[in-house]
Design a protein around this motif. Structure first.
Motif, PDB file in Angstrom:
ATOM      1  N   GLU A   1      22.797 -34.721   7.859  1.00 41.24           N
ATOM      2  CA  GLU A   1      22.161 -34.546   6.547  1.00 41.24           C
ATOM      3  C   GLU A   1      22.485 -35.716   5.619  1.00 41.24           C
ATOM      4  N   GLU A   2      23.735 -36.129   5.626  1.00 46.56           N
ATOM      5  CA  GLU A   2      24.155 -37.248   4.776  1.00 46.56           C
ATOM      6  C   GLU A   2      23.513 -38.557   5.229  1.00 46.56           C
ATOM      7  N   ILE A   3      23.483 -38.773   6.545  1.00 52.86           N
ATOM      8  CA  ILE A   3      22.889 -39.996   7.088  1.00 52.86           C
ATOM      9  C   ILE A   3      21.424 -40.113   6.686  1.00 52.86           C
ATOM     10  N   ILE A   4      20.692 -39.025   6.866  1.00 53.70           N
ATOM     11  CA  ILE A   4      19.256 -39.047   6.560  1.00 53.70           C
ATOM     12  C   ILE A   4      19.031 -39.188   5.058  1.00 53.70           C
ATOM     13  N   ARG A   5      19.814 -38.488   4.259  1.00 53.67           N
ATOM     14  CA  ARG A   5      19.658 -38.566   2.801  1.00 53.67           C
ATOM     15  C   ARG A   5      19.905 -39.995   2.306  1.00 53.67           C
ATOM     16  N   ASN A   6      20.964 -40.619   2.792  1.00 46.96           N
ATOM     17  CA  ASN A   6      21.270 -41.988   2.389  1.00 46.96           C
ATOM     18  C   ASN A   6      20.166 -42.952   2.828  1.00 46.96           C
ATOM     19  N   GLY A   7      19.648 -42.716   4.034  1.00 48.58           N
ATOM     20  CA  GLY A   7      18.575 -43.572   4.525  1.00 48.58           C
ATOM     21  C   GLY A   7      17.308 -43.432   3.708  1.00 48.58           C
ATOM     22  N   LEU A   8      16.980 -42.204   3.328  1.00 46.27           N
ATOM     23  CA  LEU A   8      15.779 -41.991   2.513  1.00 46.27           C
ATOM     24  C   LEU A   8      15.947 -42.584   1.118  1.00 46.27           C
ATOM     25  N   ASP A   9      17.172 -42.613   0.623  1.00 48.50           N
ATOM     26  CA  ASP A   9      17.427 -43.289  -0.653  1.00 48.50           C
ATOM     27  C   ASP A   9      17.096 -44.778  -0.539  1.00 48.50           C
ATOM     28  N   ARG A  10      17.406 -45.366   0.592  1.00 46.53           N
ATOM     29  CA  ARG A  10      17.081 -46.782   0.815  1.00 46.53           C
ATOM     30  C   ARG A  10      15.573 -46.977   0.918  1.00 46.53           C
ATOM     31  N   VAL A  11      14.872 -46.023   1.503  1.00 47.15           N
ATOM     32  CA  VAL A  11      13.409 -46.094   1.563  1.00 47.15           C
ATOM     33  C   VAL A  11      12.840 -46.124   0.150  1.00 47.15           C
ATOM     34  N   VAL A  12      13.345 -45.258  -0.712  1.00 52.35           N
ATOM     35  CA  VAL A  12      12.891 -45.198  -2.104  1.00 52.35           C
ATOM     36  C   VAL A  12      13.176 -46.518  -2.811  1.00 52.35           C
ATOM     37  N   GLU A  13      14.357 -47.081  -2.592  1.00 51.03           N
ATOM     38  CA  GLU A  13      14.719 -48.352  -3.217  1.00 51.03           C
ATOM     39  C   GLU A  13      13.751 -49.459  -2.803  1.00 51.03           C
ATOM     40  N   THR A  14      13.413 -49.493  -1.523  1.00 49.45           N
ATOM     41  CA  THR A  14      12.493 -50.514  -1.040  1.00 49.45           C
ATOM     42  C   THR A  14      11.115 -50.355  -1.678  1.00 49.45           C
ATOM     43  N   ALA A  15      10.637 -49.120  -1.775  1.00 48.15           N
ATOM     44  CA  ALA A  15       9.346 -48.867  -2.419  1.00 48.15           C
ATOM     45  C   ALA A  15       9.385 -49.271  -3.888  1.00 48.15           C
ATOM     46  N   GLU A  16      10.481 -48.970  -4.573  1.00 49.82           N
ATOM     47  CA  GLU A  16      10.614 -49.336  -5.982  1.00 49.82           C
ATOM     48  C   GLU A  16      10.598 -50.845  -6.157  1.00 49.82           C
ATOM     49  N   GLU A  17      11.273 -51.558  -5.268  1.00 50.75           N
ATOM     50  CA  GLU A  17      11.310 -53.013  -5.365  1.00 50.75           C
ATOM     51  C   GLU A  17       9.934 -53.616  -5.104  1.00 50.75           C
ATOM     52  N   LEU A  18       9.165 -52.987  -4.228  1.00 51.20           N
ATOM     53  CA  LEU A  18       7.805 -53.471  -3.975  1.00 51.20           C
ATOM     54  C   LEU A  18       6.920 -53.306  -5.202  1.00 51.20           C
ATOM     55  N   THR A  19       7.132 -52.250  -5.954  1.00 50.10           N
ATOM     56  CA  THR A  19       6.274 -51.992  -7.115  1.00 50.10           C
ATOM     57  C   THR A  19       6.482 -53.013  -8.214  1.00 50.10           C
ATOM     58  N   ILE A  20       7.639 -53.674  -8.230  1.00 44.18           N
ATOM     59  CA  ILE A  20       7.905 -54.657  -9.284  1.00 44.18           C
ATOM     60  C   ILE A  20       7.947 -56.076  -8.742  1.00 44.18           C
TER      61      ILE A  20
END
Length: 227
Positions: free
Chosen positions: A190-209
């Motif tokens: 659960e922790e591994i997947i949650r941390n990984g999905l946080d990185r997915v969100v970060e990458t998407a956020e960086e793409l938007t700017i």
């Protein structure tokens, strides 16, 4: 920015971790106002496997012979993939590790675009890159832990994608998000997947700017490993 998202897992997001990465990424990227998003789902597209039918079709085109149904479908699928890929500034591949490699249908997409005169051409000193300005992001999920030196040689998914797009096509891999070890360590899954999905969100956020997509998001020389 024209963004192409290649989805390469048809398992539901409730069980497929890379499918979860896809839904997470798409949910975040829809907030972007400066990004035109196109999705290419390799399990939804009509994608005949690359083989003799393709070479037969080329011969028939030259001689004016009638194409078979599968030959017509193959040429149409290949051209569609090439057109979509060519129009993208950034391409995000979201895929699992299956049996140490990528899904066969993702490999078929690569077969479609791996073409001399399109992504590269032959030069006297080796390949000449024809789309070096294109940016690539790799998002991968793998249940085992393949980051250790002894396991890296068995990993033919991210390694393969990196060698194709950065090595053979000369494109820049600007980010890698890898979720791994959740099956090998179920108590930490659960922790591994949650941390990984946080990185997915970060990458998407960086793409938007990202302005002009000239500045790399991450260090393409190393994977972003979530353990």
């Amino acid at each position: 920015m024209n963004l192409l998202v290649v989805k390469a897992n048809n398992r539901p997001a409730t069980v497929g971790v890379s499918s979860k990465m896809y839904t997470t990424f798409m949910e975040k990227i829809k907030e972007a106002k400066n990004v035109n998003v196109t999705v290419y789902d390799v399990f939804e597209e009509d994608m005949p496997y690359f083989g003799e039918e393709f070479f037969s079709a080329l011969g028939k085109l030259q001689s004016g012979e009638e194409l078979s149904n599968v030959e017509e479908r193959l040429l149409a699928a290949k051209q569609k993939a090439k057109d979509i890929f060519a129009s993208a500034d950034v391409v995000v591949f979201i895929f699992p590790l299956w049996n140490l490699t990528i899904p066969a249908r993702l490999h078929t997409l690569i077969d479609y675009i791996d073409e001399a005169g399109y992504t590269f051409k032959y030069g006297s000193d080796g390949p000449v890159y024809l789309m070096p300005e294109k940016k690539i992001i790799l998002m991968n999920a793998r249940g085992g832990d393949y980051s250790s030196p002894e396991m890296q040689t068995m990993e033919h998914a991210v390694n393969y994608m990196r060698h194709i797009f950065a090595g053979m096509f000369g494109m820049k891999v600007i980010d890698e998000v890898i979720i791994e070890g959740h099956n090998a360590s179920p108590d930490k899954a659960e922790e591994i997947i949650r941390n990984g999905l946080d990185r997915v969100v970060e990458t998407a956020e960086e793409l938007t700017i990202l302005d002009g997509i000239e500045t790399p998001i991450g260090d393409s020389s190393t994977s972003v490993l979530v353990e």
